[in-house]
Design an enzyme around this catalytic site. Structure first.
Site, short mmCIF file in Angstrom:
data_model
loop_
_atom_site.label_atom_id
_atom_site.label_comp_id
_atom_site.label_asym_id
_atom_site.label_seq_id
_atom_site.Cartn_x
_atom_site.Cartn_y
_atom_site.Cartn_z
N ASP A 141 6.89 2.61 -1.14
CA ASP A 141 8.25 1.67 -1.77
C ASP A 141 7.78 0.23 -1.50
O ASP A 141 8.35 -0.41 -0.65
CB ASP A 141 9.36 2.02 -0.62
CG ASP A 141 10.52 1.22 -1.00
OD1 ASP A 141 10.44 0.78 -2.13
OD2 ASP A 141 11.44 1.09 -0.27
N PRO A 176 2.54 -9.75 -0.51
CA PRO A 176 2.01 -8.25 0.65
C PRO A 176 1.74 -7.35 -0.03
O PRO A 176 1.16 -6.32 0.74
CB PRO A 176 3.03 -8.64 1.67
CG PRO A 176 4.10 -9.47 0.92
CD PRO A 176 3.86 -10.22 0.07
#
Lengths: 283, 283
Positions: A157, A164
């Protein structure tokens, strides 16, 4: 009132969506990203990371239900689930509605977890306090490279492959995930909006294909992941998982007592039927 | 460059989509509405009526293919098709890819037809010059009240129920349409985006139900009809039309030689499977 304009497709497509901001609820910069939550009239609270909408109270059910229930009801007996990313807790909440033994959530940015638990508590709805939850604030890439555990389902997810989330779209990462799946296990991954980001799905599928016997994607329509359909990648060595029929899915959903607003066994099956403009990205 | 911000959901939902405008191509005010076409980097030309996006070169295939091919391939033998609205010519273009004998397009605003033929010619792609096309610049409500003709398929390609499109959402209009269907005929209608406009679908279905034995809707994801899924209403006295299987649909598509980018027999069938939050609007 002011407007929040999402910058995601401004440079690439000259397109943006805007939300009327009743008030800013909170804003915080972590080592990894800038987080903001604001209140909008129709959508309720909206979470943005680095200016990109991650979820809203009004439509979060679509993504979170479909990320969790499609793989879990297809699998039918998952005990150990790994969620990589998903620090808002929405996928975790839906995973825990199933009779799993443990759900491990690996999030690189502990700030997101705290921020969302505090300002959008409905997303996790207590899931972080569930005794089955194991929360690890570490880099997901490093986690799958180093852990000795194995899982029945890995849900990636992630944010989009910038910032990031970038390393969560690489060959090495997917290969490490594969190594940590139990027999009969599967992986599901956020693969972008094909209309705006065709390469995200194309690349993901190309990377999953050498690793899994059955690679596919399914489609969901999340209003605030603008651009029509979002693709969720699917990898498994057992093609039968994708073939589980409506009756069986319905029986499993009933047995777990899970009421849903977007997910339904018929919707689950239908989500794998791809318009040609999406199917060609998998060729 | 400037931004075109669509006003459709600003007042009701505090939401808007914006397109970067490279240049305005044309703008014209008719008796009925204000038309504008501008050029945007990713979407190509964009048509707006009264500030609401009607179609773009980049994603028009979704709506136009699904409005035409779902009912025509389900029917399998339509000869006479009536399109109400749709002055841009996109639905007409797709209808004429089938072996129909006549396609009658009834548009209240002749200005739209001329404007689109001139500035977005790819939408109609010559369809208005096809000898099978009958173009009538009259009020669709009046037309179905007065004509003595009957059709195998009526497609209501309207704007939203404000402005000139308003009367195309009434009981009387639907009843008149019904009267002008041949046995085995069907009606398909633009019924809005349930996430933002649930009443549009709810009301349409409530009005079609007393008229037809089989009332339903199917869902499509058009990127610039923002809000996830758009509903297309469906009314017929023959439930078998909705049950036509993939094999038959595929054979009919092959026979007509129609290549598509969104439509596929599997997508056709899948489009009728509704998420619970949509299904409950039909209850």
């Amino acid at each position: 009132m002011s407007w929040f304009e999402e910058a995601l497709y401004v440079r690439t497509c000259g397109y943006r969506q805007g939300f009327l901001v009743e008030r800013e609820v909170a804003r915080l910069k972590t080592e990894f990203q800038e987080m903001a939550i604001f209140e909008s009239p129709f959508f309720g609270r909206v979470l943005a990371l680095d200016g990109i909408v991650q979820t809203t109270e009004r439509d979060e059910f679509v993504y979170h239900e479909m990320m969790a229930h499609v793989p879990l009801l297809a699998h039918g007996g998952a005990r150990d689930v790994l969620i990589i990313g998903g620090g808002d807790g929405g996928v975790l909440r839906e995973v825990l509605r199933h009779p799993v033994e443990r759900a491990t959530l690996v999030e690189i940015d502990g700030g997101v977890v705290d921020f969302c638990r505090r300002h959008m508590p409905g997303l996790s709805a207590g899931a972080f306090d569930d005794p089955r939850t194991e929360l690890l604030i570490v880099d997901g890439i490093r986690y799958v490279a180093e852990t000795t555990r194995r899982f029945d389902l890995i849900i990636i997810d992630s944010t989009d492959p910038v910032g990031p989330g970038e390393g969560l779209f690489t060959d090495a990462f997917y290969a490490d995930c594969k190594t940590h799946l139990n027999p009969g296990g599967l992986i599901v991954t956020q693969s972008g909006v094909p209309f705006f980001q065709p390469d995200e799905l194309r690349t993901t599928v190309r990377r999953l294909r050498p690793l899994f016997a059955d690679v596919a994607c399914y489609l969901i329509a999340v209003p605030t992941y603008v651009g029509g359909l979002m693709a969720l990648g699917w990898g498994s060595d057992d093609p039968a998982l994708r073939g589980v029929g409506e009756e069986v899915l319905a029986e499993r959903q009933r047995a777990a007592g899970i009421a849903t607003r977007y997910y339904a066994p018929a919707v689950h099956r239908a989500a794998f039927r791809l318009p040609p403009f999406v199917a060609e990205l998998l060729a």
